[in-house]
Design an enzyme around this catalytic site. Structure first.
Site, short mmCIF file in Angstrom:
data_model
loop_
_atom_site.label_atom_id
_atom_site.label_comp_id
_atom_site.label_asym_id
_atom_site.label_seq_id
_atom_site.Cartn_x
_atom_site.Cartn_y
_atom_site.Cartn_z
N CYS A 168 0.86 -1.53 -0.58
CA CYS A 168 0.19 -0.08 -0.12
C CYS A 168 0.86 1.08 -0.04
O CYS A 168 1.39 1.37 -0.74
CB CYS A 168 -1.23 -0.15 1.50
SG CYS A 168 -2.13 1.11 0.96
N HIS A 174 -3.51 -5.15 0.55
CA HIS A 174 -3.07 -5.98 1.80
C HIS A 174 -3.38 -7.82 2.02
O HIS A 174 -4.08 -8.21 2.91
CB HIS A 174 -4.05 -4.66 2.68
CG HIS A 174 -3.47 -3.49 2.74
ND1 HIS A 174 -3.47 -3.36 3.52
CD2 HIS A 174 -4.48 -2.72 2.36
CE1 HIS A 174 -2.00 -1.29 3.35
NE2 HIS A 174 -3.64 -1.25 2.38
N GLU A 183 -1.97 -8.41 4.78
CA GLU A 183 -2.34 -8.96 6.29
C GLU A 183 -3.40 -8.30 7.03
O GLU A 183 -3.43 -8.66 8.12
CB GLU A 183 -0.57 -7.75 6.79
CG GLU A 183 -0.56 -6.35 7.00
CD GLU A 183 -0.95 -5.94 5.74
OE1 GLU A 183 -1.55 -4.30 6.19
OE2 GLU A 183 -0.94 -6.37 4.69
#
Length: 236
Positions: free
Chosen positions: A97, A184, A186
């Site tokens: 990001c 993302h 995560e």
């Protein structure tokens, strides 16, 4: 494997962090699910904390942030200089990001507000013909997105490896040692929903609702996390 240096670029407010952790916590939990033997070291580069040397690390992971890659904060300028040095020294780097964006901004690309506004929820990344290391052209993988900026000009020597319908530059490589993702791997669905709730007014109701509804879709974060680790394996 030598430890991975996590360059943290944001501080999540306590109200969210109590339930979800800080960004390094999210990455550590996610990557340990792929390889339980990994080790990490965290550096809050938004507070200008850096290792004295990167020789003892397998590479650098740059996190997401609420800041913009084109902001003029001193810590952002310092991070850009570090990225230039790491790239010239062929240090393995993965950017997620904001990390993806600032790598391009630092190396001669450009980041700007996305023409379509906020991009949230699950998005499908379609591989380009040059992404032969990751699959066949047209293959896709799904990740959670949460951004209103995007790369609009690639850094020199960069390649677009995947695009989404909202973000043409969604996955890139720069040379052999840098891999970046706008999405993302995560993020959990719960954290993505909490972020959307927090930004609901700014995102706008139609985009917010579509983003929330998309969270029921399957994700391919484990595949992406393994691709990230493949980059760090080159730093052994």
């Amino acid at each position: 494997m030598k430890p991975i240096a996590i360059f943290n670029t944001d501080t999540i407010p306590d109200a969210l962090a109590r339930s979800h952790g800080q960004y390094p916590d999210m990455f550590i939990k996610s990557l340990l699910a792929v390889n339980a033997g990994l080790q990490f070291a965290r550096f809050d580069v938004n507070k200008q904390q850096y290792p004295t040397s990167l020789h003892d690390f397998s590479g650098v992971l740059i996190t997401g942030s609420q800041s913009a890659a084109y902001d003029r904060d001193e810590w952002i300028a310092q991070l850009k200089e570090r990225i230039k040095t790491m790239a010239s020294n062929e240090i393995p780097i993965v950017g997620i990001c904001f990390g993806h964006q600032i790598i391009h901004q630092a190396l001669g690309g450009e980041v700007a507000k996305a023409p379509g506004g906020w991009c949230v929820g699950v998005h499908h990344n379609q591989l380009t013909p040059v992404a032969t290391e990751f699959g066949a052209p047209g293959d896709s993988f799904a990740l959670i997105s949460s951004h209103q900026d995007q790369v609009v000009k690639l850094a020199p020597n960069a390649q677009i490896l995947a695009s989404t319908s909202n973000c043409p530059v969604a996955m890139t490589s720069v040379g052999d040692n840098i891999l970046t993702f706008q999405g993302h791997p995560e993020f959990t669905r719960d954290y993505a929903k909490a972020l959307m709730d927090k930004r609901r007014d700014a995102i706008g109701e139609p985009v917010y609702q579509a983003g929330v509804d998309s969270l029921d879709e399957p994700l391919h974060e484990m595949q992406v996390l393994q691709w990230m680790l493949n980059v760090f394996n080159r730093g052994q």
